[in-house]
Scaffold this motif. Sequence first.
Motif, PDB file in Angstrom:
ATOM      1  N   ALA A  70       0.659   2.350   7.454  1.00 29.67           N
ATOM      2  CA  ALA A  70       1.743   2.895   6.629  1.00 29.67           C
ATOM      3  C   ALA A  70       2.890   3.405   7.496  1.00 29.67           C
ATOM      4  O   ALA A  70       4.071   3.230   7.149  1.00 29.67           O
ATOM      5  CB  ALA A  70       1.217   4.012   5.742  1.00 29.67           C
TER       6      ALA A  70
ATOM      7  N   THR B  10      -4.094   7.213  -2.128  1.00 27.94           N
ATOM      8  CA  THR B  10      -4.843   5.971  -1.939  1.00 27.94           C
ATOM      9  C   THR B  10      -6.313   6.311  -1.758  1.00 27.94           C
ATOM     10  O   THR B  10      -6.690   7.013  -0.811  1.00 27.94           O
ATOM     11  CB  THR B  10      -4.333   5.189  -0.715  1.00 27.94           C
ATOM     12  OG1 THR B  10      -2.962   4.837  -0.923  1.00 27.94           O
ATOM     13  CG2 THR B  10      -5.153   3.923  -0.513  1.00 27.94           C
TER      14      THR B  10
ATOM     15  N   THR C 171       4.804   0.373   8.787  1.00 29.35           N
ATOM     16  CA  THR C 171       5.680  -0.154   7.735  1.00 29.35           C
ATOM     17  C   THR C 171       6.933   0.689   7.597  1.00 29.35           C
ATOM     18  O   THR C 171       8.050   0.164   7.469  1.00 29.35           O
ATOM     19  CB  THR C 171       4.925  -0.198   6.387  1.00 29.35           C
ATOM     20  OG1 THR C 171       3.812  -1.081   6.499  1.00 29.35           O
ATOM     21  CG2 THR C 171       5.831  -0.667   5.258  1.00 29.35           C
TER      22      THR C 171
ATOM     23  N   ALA D  95       5.084   5.377   2.378  1.00 31.87           N
ATOM     24  CA  ALA D  95       3.881   5.455   1.553  1.00 31.87           C
ATOM     25  C   ALA D  95       3.993   6.683   0.663  1.00 31.87           C
ATOM     26  O   ALA D  95       4.606   7.689   1.037  1.00 31.87           O
ATOM     27  CB  ALA D  95       2.649   5.558   2.438  1.00 31.87           C
TER      28      ALA D  95
ATOM     29  N   GLU E 275      -5.477   2.662   7.597  1.00 32.44           N
ATOM     30  CA  GLU E 275      -4.459   2.510   6.553  1.00 32.44           C
ATOM     31  C   GLU E 275      -3.280   3.436   6.803  1.00 32.44           C
ATOM     32  O   GLU E 275      -2.122   3.087   6.541  1.00 32.44           O
ATOM     33  CB  GLU E 275      -5.074   2.789   5.179  1.00 32.44           C
ATOM     34  CG  GLU E 275      -6.126   1.785   4.744  1.00 32.44           C
ATOM     35  CD  GLU E 275      -5.574   0.371   4.645  1.00 32.44           C
ATOM     36  OE1 GLU E 275      -4.466   0.199   4.108  1.00 32.44           O
ATOM     37  OE2 GLU E 275      -6.238  -0.566   5.127  1.00 32.44           O
TER      38      GLU E 275
END
Length: 330
Positions: A286, A301, A289, A297, A282
């Motif tokens: 991030a 989380t 992205t 981010a 994850e």
Amino acid sequence: MNAKLPAGILVTVLLVAGCGGGGGGGGTQSASATKVGLITKTETNPFFVKMKEGAQKAAQAGGLELMSAAGKFDGDNASQITAIENMVAAGVKGILITPSDTKAIVPAIKKARDAGVLVIALDTPTEPQDATDALFATDNFKAGELIGQYAKAAMAGEPAKIATLDLAPGITVGQLRHDGFLKGFGVQEGDPSIVCSQDTRGDQAKGQTAMENCLQKAPGINLVYTINEPAALGAHTALKAKGRDKDVLVVSVDGGCTGTKAVQSGQIAATSQQYPLKMAEEGVKAVATFAKSGQKASGYTDTGVTLITDKAVTGVDAEDTAFGLANCWG
């Protein structure tokens, strides 16, 4: 632990000089590939081996170039600072880090963020938590709370004499697990039922020594909380040497394959399983992205936690060791 790369995907895993870092194989470096850094506490702990595996998998899938490094030992802040500096100089877009010293690393992280690098903590939050852009981690308080609730139910009203085998002062992950256990069991710090507390740094040999010290101080101990499964296995060795391994309840946190097998064999009654591969995957996504859209981010989380035991108790949700072994790491 590098996988064979599929055609058309270019991934380079670099060892940051001077960091005692995670192994990582070679490849052909692409000047245009987005770089992401992973800095773990050590390169040998199976938890961080699995974390690196997750980062490699996600980088490979996303066409990113992974740089990796690690401390020479748990608590090696200096090597982590060097790794951050080297990665920023190499032009990484983001850094994923499991901080060894959650306070002392903050100035180095600030410099990286000031340079435009996205910094995400994995597993262990910094102090303060917002020193990084985001945190991908187990809810360590909940992990501790789950085994505390389990232990309370499993004791079935028997007066507890508790030993806590902790991590080390000033490390948030250790404090959160400890505090969660106390809440789950229903006692506060300083309660007379806590008859011994020792630091282990999560090490099996130190866990054994700590348990030996606790048994000498309070021979009637009947419940042991441990920061992780290596410490739990060390405690079990000490208990067995005293003939106490059958009548002392040991609970722990992590859910590694070795620890889950120890639950299966009865050396540990229950453990809270966490998922390092997911944290890293994850985190890399991030960074990808952020590289593509500039979207950062943020916040926390939760990557999940599951109580694992073959001796379920009423009122505490759990999975058995078959589930644990299918989802363990190490």
